[in-house]
Design a protein around this motif. Structure first.
Motif, PDB file in Angstrom:
ATOM      1  N   ARG A 191      -1.615  33.870 -77.351  1.00 53.63           N
ATOM      2  CA  ARG A 191      -1.583  32.627 -78.123  1.00 53.63           C
ATOM      3  C   ARG A 191      -0.399  31.779 -77.642  1.00 53.63           C
ATOM      4  O   ARG A 191      -0.514  30.570 -77.453  1.00 53.63           O
ATOM      5  N   GLY A 192       0.728  32.434 -77.437  1.00 52.45           N
ATOM      6  CA  GLY A 192       1.918  31.736 -76.937  1.00 52.45           C
ATOM      7  C   GLY A 192       1.666  31.108 -75.586  1.00 52.45           C
ATOM      8  O   GLY A 192       2.039  29.955 -75.344  1.00 52.45           O
ATOM      9  N   ALA A 193       0.998  31.858 -74.695  1.00 53.12           N
ATOM     10  CA  ALA A 193       0.713  31.324 -73.363  1.00 53.12           C
ATOM     11  C   ALA A 193      -0.152  30.075 -73.472  1.00 53.12           C
ATOM     12  O   ALA A 193       0.102  29.058 -72.808  1.00 53.12           O
ATOM     13  N   TYR A 194      -1.155  30.135 -74.344  1.00 48.31           N
ATOM     14  CA  TYR A 194      -2.045  28.986 -74.529  1.00 48.31           C
ATOM     15  C   TYR A 194      -1.257  27.763 -75.030  1.00 48.31           C
ATOM     16  O   TYR A 194      -1.422  26.647 -74.529  1.00 48.31           O
ATOM     17  N   LEU A 195      -0.371  27.991 -75.986  1.00 50.27           N
ATOM     18  CA  LEU A 195       0.380  26.863 -76.561  1.00 50.27           C
ATOM     19  C   LEU A 195       1.425  26.333 -75.582  1.00 50.27           C
ATOM     20  O   LEU A 195       1.606  25.123 -75.450  1.00 50.27           O
ATOM     21  N   VAL A 196       2.118  27.229 -74.892  1.00 55.20           N
ATOM     22  CA  VAL A 196       3.194  26.808 -73.987  1.00 55.20           C
ATOM     23  C   VAL A 196       2.634  26.083 -72.768  1.00 55.20           C
ATOM     24  O   VAL A 196       3.116  25.027 -72.377  1.00 55.20           O
ATOM     25  N   GLU A 197       1.591  26.663 -72.178  1.00 52.92           N
ATOM     26  CA  GLU A 197       1.052  26.082 -70.946  1.00 52.92           C
ATOM     27  C   GLU A 197       0.203  24.844 -71.237  1.00 52.92           C
ATOM     28  O   GLU A 197       0.070  23.964 -70.388  1.00 52.92           O
ATOM     29  N   GLY A 198      -0.357  24.794 -72.435  1.00 55.05           N
ATOM     30  CA  GLY A 198      -1.222  23.672 -72.779  1.00 55.05           C
ATOM     31  C   GLY A 198      -0.484  22.626 -73.588  1.00 55.05           C
ATOM     32  O   GLY A 198       0.355  21.884 -73.071  1.00 55.05           O
ATOM     33  N   LEU A 199      -0.800  22.617 -74.871  1.00 53.73           N
ATOM     34  CA  LEU A 199      -0.285  21.570 -75.753  1.00 53.73           C
ATOM     35  C   LEU A 199       1.241  21.436 -75.712  1.00 53.73           C
ATOM     36  O   LEU A 199       1.779  20.337 -75.681  1.00 53.73           O
ATOM     37  N   GLY A 200       1.940  22.563 -75.710  1.00 52.93           N
ATOM     38  CA  GLY A 200       3.408  22.504 -75.757  1.00 52.93           C
ATOM     39  C   GLY A 200       4.021  21.893 -74.508  1.00 52.93           C
ATOM     40  O   GLY A 200       5.143  21.405 -74.548  1.00 52.93           O
ATOM     41  N   HIS A 201       3.297  21.913 -73.414  1.00 48.68           N
ATOM     42  CA  HIS A 201       3.711  21.384 -72.100  1.00 48.68           C
ATOM     43  C   HIS A 201       5.190  21.611 -71.810  1.00 48.68           C
ATOM     44  O   HIS A 201       5.889  20.734 -71.315  1.00 48.68           O
ATOM     45  N   CYS A 202       5.655  22.828 -72.077  1.00 51.28           N
ATOM     46  CA  CYS A 202       7.081  23.139 -71.909  1.00 51.28           C
ATOM     47  C   CYS A 202       7.527  22.948 -70.462  1.00 51.28           C
ATOM     48  O   CYS A 202       8.653  22.521 -70.177  1.00 51.28           O
ATOM     49  N   ALA A 203       6.621  23.286 -69.528  1.00 55.46           N
ATOM     50  CA  ALA A 203       6.994  23.207 -68.117  1.00 55.46           C
ATOM     51  C   ALA A 203       7.249  21.759 -67.688  1.00 55.46           C
ATOM     52  O   ALA A 203       7.922  21.522 -66.678  1.00 55.46           O
ATOM     53  N   ALA A 204       6.727  20.800 -68.428  1.00 57.13           N
ATOM     54  CA  ALA A 204       6.908  19.406 -68.038  1.00 57.13           C
ATOM     55  C   ALA A 204       8.396  19.058 -67.943  1.00 57.13           C
ATOM     56  O   ALA A 204       8.799  18.239 -67.130  1.00 57.13           O
ATOM     57  N   CYS A 205       9.194  19.696 -68.786  1.00 57.17           N
ATOM     58  CA  CYS A 205      10.646  19.487 -68.704  1.00 57.17           C
ATOM     59  C   CYS A 205      11.354  20.659 -68.022  1.00 57.17           C
ATOM     60  O   CYS A 205      12.324  20.461 -67.309  1.00 57.17           O
ATOM     61  N   HIS A 206      10.884  21.868 -68.280  1.00 58.21           N
ATOM     62  CA  HIS A 206      11.639  23.044 -67.841  1.00 58.21           C
ATOM     63  C   HIS A 206      11.282  23.512 -66.429  1.00 58.21           C
ATOM     64  O   HIS A 206      11.749  24.569 -66.017  1.00 58.21           O
ATOM     65  N   SER A 207      10.418  22.780 -65.720  1.00 48.63           N
ATOM     66  CA  SER A 207      10.138  23.126 -64.319  1.00 48.63           C
ATOM     67  C   SER A 207      10.677  22.008 -63.430  1.00 48.63           C
ATOM     68  O   SER A 207      10.688  20.843 -63.834  1.00 48.63           O
ATOM     69  N   PRO A 208      11.058  22.369 -62.207  1.00 53.78           N
ATOM     70  CA  PRO A 208      11.466  21.312 -61.274  1.00 53.78           C
ATOM     71  C   PRO A 208      10.231  20.521 -60.831  1.00 53.78           C
ATOM     72  O   PRO A 208       9.105  21.004 -60.952  1.00 53.78           O
ATOM     73  N   ARG A 209      10.466  19.313 -60.368  1.00 52.58           N
ATOM     74  CA  ARG A 209       9.349  18.487 -59.889  1.00 52.58           C
ATOM     75  C   ARG A 209       9.531  18.200 -58.414  1.00 52.58           C
ATOM     76  O   ARG A 209      10.652  18.133 -57.919  1.00 52.58           O
ATOM     77  N   ASN A 210       8.402  18.025 -57.751  1.00 50.33           N
ATOM     78  CA  ASN A 210       8.468  17.736 -56.328  1.00 50.33           C
ATOM     79  C   ASN A 210       8.654  16.233 -56.094  1.00 50.33           C
ATOM     80  O   ASN A 210       8.766  15.449 -57.040  1.00 50.33           O
ATOM     81  N   ALA A 211       8.629  15.847 -54.828  1.00 50.40           N
ATOM     82  CA  ALA A 211       8.898  14.454 -54.483  1.00 50.40           C
ATOM     83  C   ALA A 211       7.861  13.509 -55.065  1.00 50.40           C
ATOM     84  O   ALA A 211       8.110  12.319 -55.240  1.00 50.40           O
ATOM     85  N   LEU A 212       6.693  14.024 -55.368  1.00 47.32           N
ATOM     86  CA  LEU A 212       5.651  13.169 -55.940  1.00 47.32           C
ATOM     87  C   LEU A 212       5.645  13.246 -57.463  1.00 47.32           C
ATOM     88  O   LEU A 212       4.706  12.807 -58.108  1.00 47.32           O
ATOM     89  N   GLY A 213       6.681  13.838 -58.002  1.00 45.96           N
ATOM     90  CA  GLY A 213       6.792  13.863 -59.453  1.00 45.96           C
ATOM     91  C   GLY A 213       5.907  14.913 -60.103  1.00 45.96           C
ATOM     92  O   GLY A 213       5.706  14.895 -61.313  1.00 45.96           O
ATOM     93  N   ALA A 214       5.385  15.829 -59.331  1.00 40.94           N
ATOM     94  CA  ALA A 214       4.554  16.882 -59.918  1.00 40.94           C
ATOM     95  C   ALA A 214       5.386  18.146 -60.095  1.00 40.94           C
ATOM     96  O   ALA A 214       6.340  18.383 -59.348  1.00 40.94           O
ATOM     97  N   GLU A 215       5.003  18.921 -61.098  1.00 37.79           N
ATOM     98  CA  GLU A 215       5.733  20.162 -61.325  1.00 37.79           C
ATOM     99  C   GLU A 215       5.599  21.077 -60.117  1.00 37.79           C
ATOM    100  O   GLU A 215       4.510  21.207 -59.540  1.00 37.79           O
TER     101      GLU A 215
END
Lengths: 434, 736, 165
Positions: A191-215
């Motif tokens: 359930r946590g994986a579903y919420l974090v990877e989906g709606l929670g979009h935690c990686a949008a801030c907590h992951s680095p982004r590449n030159a094209l602005g993608a995670e």
């Protein structure tokens, strides 16, 4: 910076061009409907809780305080992207959007009229949200108070103003497959994986982004940047926490905005934990369990009270600064400006608040979050209870903030001194005033 | 500037002027006549109130204190009016056991009734005496004389100044029972605009508060408090702290711990070091906050029926029942409590912002084991006072430490967290009400009960001074007592002013106090009016009658009707149907204590659906305080009371858990800030020339709370019966 | 010795450099306007101006003040000649107990020196850090508006400067 942007732009253009060639780009408009008003109460209530997980109210907060009216900019390396009005107003908001149009926006990043949205709106995560959950969020948003406030249009510089190019970006970076269940893990983790990877979009801030602005999918959750703040890494190797985050600590932090072995939720995270206080407890626990499987994979965090004692003993021993530190005013600034809350015997410390030695801001690789907090402080919402810190932007100069940061780093951590502090503080101040 | 000069501040400058009397003015009459107006009944000697010096200087004395309510200005206005003087020439001496009458506490909106009335009559009589003297000296009839600016004038132009007339008068005159007052129609000062005398000094940084006192040789002290009630000091190694810069002395007596230092910052730094070094143990168990109202209702009670009326009524067709709740709240003055004390030549002088210099002196005498005559308590203004806060306790701290360091003036100020955790709170209260309506919407039955602790744990004895508890030989506080009707404590305003021929009201006095409590602005009236006036709206809705019309239908008191109608009219109650979406209007009324000022409040709120956040947008108040003395002072009090009560109503609750009180600062006890302030609060004063003064200071605390709850009901269709109407609570009630 | 420039006058003070300005103003320099309220930066009773900014003097150690301009309520005017904001507070009778007022005036002064025609929202946002417990908010806001008007009309050189932001 400018030259870099153009190079990036050209890369996007190439990617986008080929995508367009593949016929992926064009999307039709979906017909307007009259604003629906009748929804099942239970569906609306479920949507409210999901919307809180998805942080809808944070980015779409009205610039004049009207909820969901949008208008606030999100600063990206490509320019400011303005949040839209997602109230059911037929003109300014999404009142004429059908459920199909809303689903398409959430899953594909395409608005009702067929235009491409920028991924500042994290549809690359929302695409993992089940249709059922999207329907509930739709029911929730369509029953909000309509606001007739037109959010400013986003005007990114060329070539990013060519929205069609996003089709190429989407082809490259958006994975529409659902979050895969891991049968080896329990239901809460999944359930946590579903919420974090989906709606929670935690990686949008907590992951680095590449030159094209993608995670950067190769290094997920290893730390990112948002609004001038570091979003700390959530993997065991990259988390700056002095004591590993356990599921219990994460739960307290996410739900109450404060954990006594870490620190208060600050910066852009403050609003996230505020929203999570309205989410069902089980969902917040699930999120905490999933993230803890990264921050504390082998469960060593649970055995860390000794670590806390070690940290406390080290701080207690650090009474007399080394000669190079004595040349600066750092210790005096700490004693006069900070010790009333963060010093030994201060009421806040007696109240069980964490030592500065336990907060990620002071242990982090960069001084960004510590500088932000010292300059601009931390305050709960109007009339609300919560951790409080006054800002010192008016009373301390850049070199004085640098001096106290140097002192904090020495006094409360065993990590190397931060370099080029004064410049760093200066830049944060400039970004804030621009 | 005079009033705020150091001399003025300390009250010790200059010798007492020779006046009518050579008798010590603070000696009380042995057998006071009972019928004298106001506080003349406790001090019938005119010289206890008004003194005229041979040079014509006029000094007026009051046993009441300036608490920020503006009483200083209003009392000067009264004296000036009756003495036919310009207000600027009058000096006012406030509560001082060395100089003024014992007027008890400055509390309960009594100052104008007690002291204002006494000064008015004393001043009028002094002028009459001077006029008579002038008449005999000038050989004319007193009726042919006029008075202007401190001179008595004859028609032929001869005149005598007040100072000249004083010389030959006999000392020690006692107030007469029949005193001719000035005709209200001829007032030139009372009821007229007069700027407050203290504001110019306060806005330019003059020393105005006890916190600002700096005596020669003064030292600074800080107490170190236990983490919760009753915890004891188990271990302390203070050796390193004794040698910290500026530290003069660490005082320890049992678990009472304090530090005296040369400088204030040095005292604070040493206090923190002591806090870090001290190890505390035990303590009184704290109640469970989640169950506090059940706890209050489950404790032993002393019941008294305060109203029991029965009449033949129309049959009931509809019965409503409700329970209203108020959590513990704090005074939260912006300036923490402070006092300065000095023991010199066997006399302890204490400068304190206590509300009662005489009772405080009695308690200090017991604490210090000194005779009361050897203690002088001088009221010196503090930060805004809304009831029994830490003032008396801080005075006790200062006096204890001055006893430990004889000769030097010792100044103690509490830290914010000490104020928030150790001040006596206003009690948590439960009110239960049931009423029935007849077919035509008349209330035919009213049953009401209120559960509350005492609202008066003021220093009746030394044991009620908190610092006495931690000492090796602690003093025992005298037991809590209810404040009897008609004023009441927890049951203050428990009896509605409405026409209720069949009604039964019970006051359930709860002696056991889970948290430290005492008096705070309005006492039980805040909650009782919240309950009664919320319920009046619930009844009006059940009867299908407009809430203002419903109130008037049950209200025959003409002055009550006047304020209700005035507030409704000024608000535009009739045409309020056109409020914006999310806005609502609410109305409430009460006569404070059923004895003081009448006040009605009509206000508009905005409720934010998504968050439940409530803001008062605008308010219209009508108030009848009897004869108005300082009209702007009344407006200021009513306006301020409304804004403060809005803060109580929307945000405030003391929090606690097993570790102790947790609402230690403004982040854990949020109060109203500027962005949430109303756009406008208008106050309409209905002046009643010649009528008795009615206390104003607490009149809007209750009505504001119910008006807000009623407006939230109007705006969001949710009836909230538990205070505060926090955004979480309102949002939870609204749902999605 | 630390030198402090308070209201244009330089003072040499011999105190621990960690000492917050508040205690130096009150105990060393005898200026009582700034008040202790919380020591936490939550109430604003201690507010003074530092190089055009309103700051909490209770949290500003004198170590950071060398060479910087400190302005306190005593520097705005006297009881005989009150400054425009002081006069506006008198005119509006904008005080009850008055303990918070010096801090209020200094925070408002910082706004009016920066913005001669502040909007209502700007005034309220500026005053947000300062608490009043007596409920004098309505009058304080009125006094600030009044002072803005008089300062604008008088256009006192050096006092009012429009700074575009």
């Amino acid at each position: 910076m400018k030259a870099r942007s153009i190079t990036l732009g050209l890369a996007i253009l190439v990617a986008g061009g080929s995508a367009a060639f593949a016929g992926l780009a064009w999307r039709p408009a979906i017909g307007k409907i009259a604003s629906p008003t009748q929804f099942d109460r239970a569906l609306v209530a479920k949507g409210a809780q999901l919307a809180a997980v998805g942080d809808c109210a944070i980015c779409h907060a009205g610039s004049t305080g009207t909820p969901f009216a949008g208008g606030n900019p999100l600063q990206t390396p490509f320019g400011a992207v303005y949040a839209s009005n997602i109230t059911p107003d037929p003109d300014a908001g999404i009142g004429t959007w059908s459920l199909a149009a809303f689903r398409r926006a959430m899953h594909d990043g395409v608005d009702r009229a067929g235009g491409f949205l920028y991924p500042a709106f994290p549809y690359n995560h929302y695409t993992h949200v089940t249709g059922e959950d999207v329907d509930a969020i739709y029911a929730f948003l369509m029953t909000r108070t309509p606001a007739k406030l037109q959010a400013p249009a986003t005007h990114l510089p060329f070539p990013f103003n060519i929205r069609l190019l996003m089709a190429g970006w989407n082809a490259l970076f958006v994975d529409h497959s659902p979050v895969a269940a891991d049968p080896a893990k329990n239901a809460a983790w999944n359930r946590g994986a579903y919420l974090v990877e989906g709606l929670g979009h935690c990686a949008a801030c907590h992951s680095p982004r590449n030159a094209l602005g993608a995670e950067d999918k190769a290094h997920p959750f290893t730390g990112g940047e948002v609004d001038g703040w570091d979003a700390p890494g959530l993997t065991a190797a990259t988390s700056p926490a002095a004591i590993a985050w356990t599921a219990g600590a994460l739960y307290r932090f996410l739900r109450h905005g404060l954990d006594d072995q870490h620190a208060a939720s600050a910066g852009p995270m403050g609003a996230v934990s505020h929203d999570l206080s309205n989410v069902p407890e089980a969902d917040v626990r699930a999120i905490a369990i999933y993230i803890a499987s990264m921050t504390d994979p082998d469960g060593r965090g649970a055995a860390e009270p000794t670590r806390e004692q070690q940290v406390a003993a080290r701080v207690a021993a650090a009474q007399i600064p080394p000669p190079e530190l004595q040349q600066t005013s750092g210790a005096a600034i700490f004693a006069g400006a900070c010790a009333g809350c963060h010093g030994a015997g201060a009421p806040m410390m007696l109240n069980g608040r964490p030592s500065l030695a336990l907060g990620s801001s002071v242990t982090a690789a960069t001084p960004r979050n510590a500088s932000q907090t010292i300059l601009y402080g931390l305050q709960p919402g109007p009339g609300e209870r919560g951790p409080w810190m006054p800002g010192f932007a008016g009373s301390l100069t850049d070199d004085q903030v640098a001096a106290v940061l140097t002192y904090l780093r020495w006094r409360f951590t065993d990590r190397p001194a931060w370099p080029a502090l004064e410049d760093n503080v200066h830049r944060i101040r400039q970004d804030k005033s621009s | 500037m005079n009033a705020l000069s150091r001399r003025g501040l300390l009250g010790t400058g200059g010798a007492l002027v020779v006046a009518f009397s050579t008798r010590p003015v603070f000696a009380q009459a042995e057998h006071a006549p009972t019928k004298l107006p106001g506080s003349l009944s406790v001090q019938p000697h005119l010289s206890g109130w008004v003194q005229v010096a041979p040079d014509g200087a006029v000094t007026v004395f009051t046993g009441k204190a300036e608490l920020g309510q503006g009483i200083r200005t209003a009392l000067i206005q009264i004296a000036a009016e009756q003495l036919y003087l310009a207000p600027g020439v009058i000096s006012l001496v406030t509560a001082d056991t060395g100089r003024t009458a014992d007027e008890g506490y400055t509390a309960g909106s009594h100052s104008m009734q007690d002291s204002g009335t006494a000064i008015m009559h004393a001043a009028a009589q002094v002028r009459a005496i001077l006029l008579q003297e002038a008449a005999s000296r000038l050989g004319v009839d007193a009726g042919a004389l006029s008075t202007t600016n401190g001179r008595v004038q004859a028609a032929d132009g001869r005149s005598l100044g007040y100072g000249e007339l004083v010389g030959s008068l006999s000392p020690d005159q006692v107030a007469s029972q029949t005193i001719a007052l000035k005709d209200p129609a001829t007032y030139t000062v009372m009821g007229k605009k007069m700027p407050r005398v203290d504001i110019p000094g306060k806005v330019t940084g003059a020393a105005a508060y006890v916190q600002d006192m700096r005596l020669p040789g003064m030292v600074h002290a800080r107490a170190v408090r236990p983490p919760r009630y009753g915890a004891t000091l188990a271990k302390l190694d203070s050796s390193k702290i004794e040698t910290m810069p500026g530290v003069i002395k660490i005082v320890r007596d049992g678990s009472y711990l304090a530090v005296i230092a040369e400088g204030e910052w040095q005292a604070i730094t040493a206090m923190r070091a002591l806090q870090d070094a001290a190890v505390w143990t035990g303590g009184q168990p704290m109640p469970d906050q989640a169950k506090i109202f059940e706890t209050i209702q489950s404790l032993p009670v002393q019941d008294s029926v305060i109203l029991d009326r029965k009449a033949e009524m129309a049959p009931a067709v509809h019965t409503l029942k409700a329970r209203y709740l108020r959590p513990y709240g704090m005074h939260g003055s912006i300036g923490p409590s402070c006092a300065v004390a000095q023991l010199q030549d066997g006399v302890m002088t204490v400068w304190t912002h206590t509300q009662g210099v005489y009772p405080d002196r009695a308690a200090l005498a017991e604490l210090l084991q000194m005779p009361p005559q050897a203690i002088r308590c001088i009221h010196t203004e503090g930060s805004g006072c809304y009831g029994h806060n830490g003032a008396d306790d801080a005075a006790a701290d200062a006096a204890l430490l001055a006893q430990a360091l004889p000769g030097r003036p010792v100044r103690v100020q509490w830290m914010r967290e000490q104020e928030n955790t150790w001040e006596p709170f206003t009690p948590a209260i439960v009110a239960e009400v049931q009423a029935s309506l007849s077919a035509d919407g008349t209330i035919v039955d009213w049953q009401y009960g209120v559960w509350s602790n005492t609202h008066n744990m003021r220093p009746g004895n030394g044991g009620r001074l908190m610092p006495s508890w931690a000492r090796a030989n602690p003093l025992k506080p005298s037991p809590p007592m209810p404040i009897p009707q008609p004023e009441g404590g927890g049951d203050r305003n428990g009896i509605p002013l409405y026409d209720l021929p069949t009604a039964h009201v019970v006051s359930h006095f709860v002696p056991d106090m889970p948290l430290r409590v005492s008096a705070m602005r309005g006492l039980g009236a805040y909650t009782n009016v919240f309950a009664i006036e919320s319920f009046m709206d619930e009844l009006a809705a059940a009867a299908g009658i407009d809430p203002v019309v419903f109130r008037l239908k049950h209200l025959t008191d003409a002055r009550a009707r006047d304020v209700v109608q005035r507030a409704a009219q000024e608000f535009g109650w009739d045409k309020a149907a056109s409020l914006p979406a999310g806005h609502g209007r609410g109305f409430a009324f009460a006569r404070y204590k059923n004895l003081g000022a009448y006040a009605a409040v009509a206000l508009e709120v905005a409720v934010e659906h998504e968050t439940g956040r409530v803001r008062v947008v605008r308010a219209q108040c009508a108030v009848d305080s009897g004869q108005a003395v300082s009209v702007d002072g009344i407006r200021n009090q009513i306006q301020g009371g409304l804004v403060q009560s809005s803060s109580w109503t929307l945000y405030e609750a003391v929090t606690y858990d097993a570790t102790g009180i947790t609402s230690r600062d403004w982040s854990s006890y949020p109060i109203l800030r500027f962005p949430a302030a109303p756009d406008s609060v208008e106050v309409h004063v209905i002046n009643r020339p010649g009528m008795p003064f009615l206390g104003t200071g607490e009149a809007t605390q209750g009505p504001t709370s119910a008006a807000i709850a009623n407006a939230v009901m109007d705006a969001a269709k949710v009836r909230i019966r538990e205070l505060p109407l926090s955004q979480e609570r309102v949002k939870a009630a609204i749902g999605v | 010795m630390i030198s402090l420039i308070v209201n244009g006058t330089t003072h040499q003070v011999d105190v621990d450099p960690a000492t917050p300005l508040l205690y130096v103003l009150r105990d060393t320099l005898g200026m009582h306007g700034a008040k202790y309220g919380c020591g936490l930066g939550q109430c604003g009773a201690c507010t003074v101006m530092l190089d055009k900014q309103a700051v909490f003097s209770c949290l500003t150690p004198v170590a950071v003040l060398e060479g910087r301009q400190i302005k306190t309520i005593e520097g705005l005017g006297t009881i005989e000649h009150p400054g425009p904001l002081q006069q506006a507070f008198i005119d509006e009778q904008a005080a009850q107990c008055g303990y918070c007022i010096a801090g209020m005036i200094m925070r408002a002064q910082a706004l009016l020196e920066r913005t001669s025609s502040p909007t209502e929202a700007q005034i309220r946002a500026q005053m947000q850090p300062n608490l009043c417990r007596c409920g004098t908010h309505i009058r304080i806001l009125a006094a600030i508006r009044l002072a803005a008007d008089t300062m604008r009309q008088a256009a006192i050189p050096g006092r009012v400067q429009e700074v575009s932001r």
